[in-house]
Design an enzyme around this catalytic site. Structure first.
Site, PDB file in Angstrom:
ATOM      1  N   HIS A  41       0.748  -1.167   0.139  1.00  0.00           N
ATOM      2  CA  HIS A  41      -0.191  -0.053  -0.018  1.00  0.00           C
ATOM      3  C   HIS A  41       0.935   1.181  -0.105  1.00  0.00           C
ATOM      4  O   HIS A  41       2.085   1.064   0.254  1.00  0.00           O
ATOM      5  CB  HIS A  41      -0.788  -0.017   1.333  1.00  0.00           C
ATOM      6  CG  HIS A  41      -1.638  -1.098   1.681  1.00  0.00           C
ATOM      7  ND1 HIS A  41      -2.928  -1.256   1.490  1.00  0.00           N
ATOM      8  CD2 HIS A  41      -1.179  -2.201   1.963  1.00  0.00           C
ATOM      9  CE1 HIS A  41      -3.399  -2.346   1.916  1.00  0.00           C
ATOM     10  NE2 HIS A  41      -2.456  -3.282   2.257  1.00  0.00           N
ATOM     11  N   TYR A  42       0.435   2.470  -0.315  1.00  0.00           N
ATOM     12  CA  TYR A  42       0.885   3.582   0.263  1.00  0.00           C
ATOM     13  C   TYR A  42      -0.127   4.236   1.419  1.00  0.00           C
ATOM     14  O   TYR A  42      -1.272   3.826   1.267  1.00  0.00           O
ATOM     15  CB  TYR A  42       1.152   4.557  -1.000  1.00  0.00           C
ATOM     16  CG  TYR A  42       0.057   5.147  -1.751  1.00  0.00           C
ATOM     17  CD1 TYR A  42      -1.388   5.619  -1.385  1.00  0.00           C
ATOM     18  CD2 TYR A  42       0.017   5.172  -3.097  1.00  0.00           C
ATOM     19  CE1 TYR A  42      -2.427   5.994  -1.848  1.00  0.00           C
ATOM     20  CE2 TYR A  42      -0.804   5.818  -3.960  1.00  0.00           C
ATOM     21  CZ  TYR A  42      -2.134   6.242  -3.212  1.00  0.00           C
ATOM     22  OH  TYR A  42      -3.221   6.669  -4.132  1.00  0.00           O
ATOM     23  N   THR A  43       0.563   5.221   2.021  1.00  0.00           N
ATOM     24  CA  THR A  43      -0.152   5.658   3.271  1.00  0.00           C
ATOM     25  C   THR A  43      -1.435   6.562   2.668  1.00  0.00           C
ATOM     26  O   THR A  43      -2.077   6.803   3.434  1.00  0.00           O
ATOM     27  CB  THR A  43       0.466   6.222   4.052  1.00  0.00           C
ATOM     28  OG1 THR A  43       1.489   7.213   3.419  1.00  0.00           O
ATOM     29  CG2 THR A  43       1.641   4.986   4.964  1.00  0.00           C
ATOM     30  N   GLU A 106       2.689  -0.790   4.641  1.00  0.00           N
ATOM     31  CA  GLU A 106       2.185   0.388   4.399  1.00  0.00           C
ATOM     32  C   GLU A 106       3.567   1.138   3.866  1.00  0.00           C
ATOM     33  O   GLU A 106       4.242   1.324   4.585  1.00  0.00           O
ATOM     34  CB  GLU A 106       1.386   1.234   5.263  1.00  0.00           C
ATOM     35  CG  GLU A 106      -0.080   0.826   5.566  1.00  0.00           C
ATOM     36  CD  GLU A 106      -0.950   1.416   4.705  1.00  0.00           C
ATOM     37  OE1 GLU A 106      -0.519   2.375   3.588  1.00  0.00           O
ATOM     38  OE2 GLU A 106      -2.075   1.192   4.670  1.00  0.00           O
ATOM     39  N   HIS A 149      -2.540  -3.062  -3.294  1.00  0.00           N
ATOM     40  CA  HIS A 149      -3.943  -2.986  -2.756  1.00  0.00           C
ATOM     41  C   HIS A 149      -5.059  -2.829  -3.990  1.00  0.00           C
ATOM     42  O   HIS A 149      -6.142  -3.279  -3.799  1.00  0.00           O
ATOM     43  CB  HIS A 149      -3.863  -1.777  -1.877  1.00  0.00           C
ATOM     44  CG  HIS A 149      -5.040  -1.637  -0.996  1.00  0.00           C
ATOM     45  ND1 HIS A 149      -5.537  -0.576  -0.463  1.00  0.00           N
ATOM     46  CD2 HIS A 149      -6.035  -2.512  -0.733  1.00  0.00           C
ATOM     47  CE1 HIS A 149      -6.575  -0.753   0.492  1.00  0.00           C
ATOM     48  NE2 HIS A 149      -7.008  -1.969   0.022  1.00  0.00           N
ATOM     49  N   ASP A 159      -3.393   2.220  -4.656  1.00  0.00           N
ATOM     50  CA  ASP A 159      -2.227   2.372  -4.023  1.00  0.00           C
ATOM     51  C   ASP A 159      -1.721   1.070  -4.473  1.00  0.00           C
ATOM     52  O   ASP A 159      -2.317  -0.244  -4.487  1.00  0.00           O
ATOM     53  CB  ASP A 159      -2.147   2.648  -2.700  1.00  0.00           C
ATOM     54  CG  ASP A 159      -3.381   1.997  -2.046  1.00  0.00           C
ATOM     55  OD1 ASP A 159      -4.317   1.651  -2.366  1.00  0.00           O
ATOM     56  OD2 ASP A 159      -2.658   1.282  -0.826  1.00  0.00           O
TER      57      ASP A 159
END
Length: 265
Positions: A41-43, A106, A149, A159
């Protein structure tokens, strides 16, 4: 190592972890088998501190097992034995409850809302090291089950985005990838089209794992899955249109799977 947050402590699952920050947002895994999916994921938040605070806030009802900061620092928020709440509603290869069958990482990045800045080299090197460590310990996670994700929830997630360097991870032995077919400039088909070519596309997307119905109608779900596929595997152009480059890349990807029914097609 002294955990933060005042909750019951756990030992980090890997020595790569610099700090444990305990999130309350987890529960028992609901499946008897060990995790067999790794999701990146990215945050999507301005700073690492804000992202970690959010992932540890009971009101957010979200968490992840790990967070990788811009400088490569790795935090662990949830023990791998527990079900972190990072994936939400989604599916892969017809399987739902992705949280119960996955480990979530993340990666601190402002995301699309923040202009999708490039990922720092130190950060990617840390992601590679962490993924390698997880995969060594968990052989159940096959290369083709290292996912974005957006792969598992294409209708609502983007993401870690089209700027994430999947090729660097693949060169380090992580994930499933083939060289993307070059852009040809020719439109193939898209939203609203229907017929056997659309059915063939949907069949290939579903065979790889995307949650699309094989209906022969290029509907919104098919467009979302096509866009997610492009973000991960053909990032040069992310538009949800199944051009020849997209279809060819998808076919190559399927053909390279072990025991693929597409290998001789």
């Amino acid at each position: 190592m002294t955990p933060e947050g005042g909750l019951a402590a756990f030992e980090a699952d890997t020595p790569l972890v610099a700090r444990v920050r305990l999130s309350p947002n987890h529960n028992e895994r609901r499946l008897p088998d060990p995790p067999d999916v790794l999701i990146l994921h990215y945050t999507g938040m301005p700073t690492a501190a804000e992202a970690v605070d959010w992932l540890c806030d009971p009101a957010s009802e979200v968490s992840s097992h790990y967070v990788v900061e811009e400088d490569g620092t790795i935090l662990q928020l949830v023990a791998e034995t527990r079900r972190a709440w990072h994936a939400g509603a989604g599916s892969w290869r017809g399987q739902t409850d992705i949280n119960s069958r996955s480990i979530g990482i993340e990666i601190v990045n402002a995301g699309h809302a923040g202009g999708l800045p490039p990922f720092a080299d130190a950060q990617i090197e840390a992601v590679i090291a962490l993924c390698q460590d997880i995969l060594r310990r968990r052989p159940e996670i096959l290369a083709e089950r290292v996912l974005a994700h957006s792969d598992t929830a294409p209708d609502r997630k983007t993401d870690p985005g089209e700027r994430f360097p999947w090729d660097r991870l693949h060169a380090a032995g992580i994930g499933h990838l083939v060289p993307p077919a070059p852009l040809s400039g020719s439109r193939f088909f898209g939203l609203g089209d229907q017929g056997e070519p659309v059915e063939a596309l949907q069949s290939m997307l579903a065979a790889y794992g995307y949650g699309v119905e094989v209906s022969g109608r290029f509907d919104a779900a098919t467009e979302s899955a096509t866009r997610a596929f492009q973000r991960h595997f053909r990032p040069a152009k992310v538009d949800g249109v199944a051009d020849m480059s997209t279809v060819t890349t998808l076919h190559r990807l399927l053909s390279s799977l072990p025991r693929s029914p597409f290998a001789d097609a």
